[in-house]
Design a protein around this motif. Structure first.
Motif, mmCIF file in Angstrom:
data_model
loop_
_atom_site.group_PDB
_atom_site.id
_atom_site.type_symbol
_atom_site.label_atom_id
_atom_site.label_comp_id
_atom_site.label_asym_id
_atom_site.label_seq_id
_atom_site.Cartn_x
_atom_site.Cartn_y
_atom_site.Cartn_z
ATOM 1 N N SER A 170 14.986 1.205 4.289
ATOM 2 C CA SER A 170 14.525 -0.325 4.353
ATOM 3 C C SER A 170 14.402 -1.421 5.506
ATOM 4 O O SER A 170 15.081 -0.979 6.149
ATOM 5 C CB SER A 170 14.661 -1.003 3.369
ATOM 6 N N THR A 172 5.023 -2.601 0.479
ATOM 7 C CA THR A 172 6.624 -2.662 -0.156
ATOM 8 C C THR A 172 6.715 -1.176 0.725
ATOM 9 O O THR A 172 8.148 -1.022 0.958
ATOM 10 C CB THR A 172 5.904 -3.372 -1.251
ATOM 11 N N LYS A 173 5.838 -0.208 1.044
ATOM 12 C CA LYS A 173 6.765 0.812 0.961
ATOM 13 C C LYS A 173 6.171 0.824 2.289
ATOM 14 O O LYS A 173 7.390 1.562 3.030
ATOM 15 C CB LYS A 173 5.115 1.645 0.696
ATOM 16 N N GLY A 186 10.115 -0.177 2.725
ATOM 17 C CA GLY A 186 10.698 0.330 2.091
ATOM 18 C C GLY A 186 11.819 -0.415 0.872
ATOM 19 O O GLY A 186 12.663 -0.053 0.815
ATOM 20 N N LEU A 187 10.625 -0.812 0.752
ATOM 21 C CA LEU A 187 11.472 -1.779 -1.077
ATOM 22 C C LEU A 187 10.396 -1.490 -2.043
ATOM 23 O O LEU A 187 10.835 -2.162 -3.281
ATOM 24 C CB LEU A 187 11.179 -2.559 -0.177
ATOM 25 N N GLU A 188 10.412 0.252 -2.307
ATOM 26 C CA GLU A 188 9.509 0.425 -3.120
ATOM 27 C C GLU A 188 10.466 0.970 -4.458
ATOM 28 O O GLU A 188 11.447 1.466 -4.229
ATOM 29 C CB GLU A 188 8.446 1.523 -3.781
ATOM 30 N N VAL A 221 18.649 -7.971 -1.184
ATOM 31 C CA VAL A 221 17.716 -7.116 -2.205
ATOM 32 C C VAL A 221 18.737 -6.877 -3.297
ATOM 33 O O VAL A 221 20.010 -6.426 -3.233
ATOM 34 C CB VAL A 221 17.457 -5.464 -1.887
#
Length: 159
Positions: A2, A105-106, A109-111, A140
């Motif tokens: 991420s 989002t992908k 890296g925060l999917e 996060v």
């Protein structure tokens, strides 16, 4: 992996909902601005509608007083984001970002894999602060939690 503090936000296509729906790119959207971007797993979902988005609407003037713009991200289409903003009385200064295919989002890296809940790909619940597209702070949430990405927590982090 991420996105991390010090990284530049990825430049991908996005739909921006404010006074209508506009196509844009995240690179120019964040360039030259101080922004708090918070993400929700889904428009119209309970925590997102009852606590997360309303907190940022309630505290928007405090962010603006610090010269910080606020944007909300969800992996939903622009029409859903537009309807959600209307239902939540979101002022046009709080931009709603529709990441319909989850590309932004992908890229960060925060999917979140919500397939087990019938939700497909979603964004993890998070908030970040960026200046000129560079991440300066990132919070996060752990799965199922709502503590570090609240408007109040981010205002405290910016103090």
């Amino acid at each position: 992996m991420s996105i991390q503090v010090g990284d530049t936000l990825p430049d991908v296509e996005i739909r921006v909902v404010s006074n209508g729906i506009e196509e844009g790119r995240t690179g120019p959207l964040f360039a030259g601005r101080k922004v708090v971007l918070f993400a929700v797993p889904g428009a119209f979902t309970p925590t997102c509608s009852n606590r997360h988005l309303p907190g940022y609407v309630q505290h928007l003037a405090q962010f603006q007083a610090r010269g910080v713009e606020v944007m909300c991200l969800a992996v939903n289409d622009a029409y859903v984001m537009q309807a959600w903003a209307a239902s939540q009385n979101v002022p046009p200064e709080l931009l709603m970002l529709a990441d319909g295919n989850g590309n932004f989002t992908k890229a960060m890296g925060l999917e979140l894999d919500g397939n087990a809940y019938g939700m497909g790909l979603r964004a993890r619940r998070f908030a970040l602060y960026a200046e000129n597209g560079v991440v300066k702070a990132l919070q996060v949430e752990a799965p199922g939690e709502f503590r570090v990405s609240t408007a109040e927590a981010i205002l405290e982090a910016l103090a």
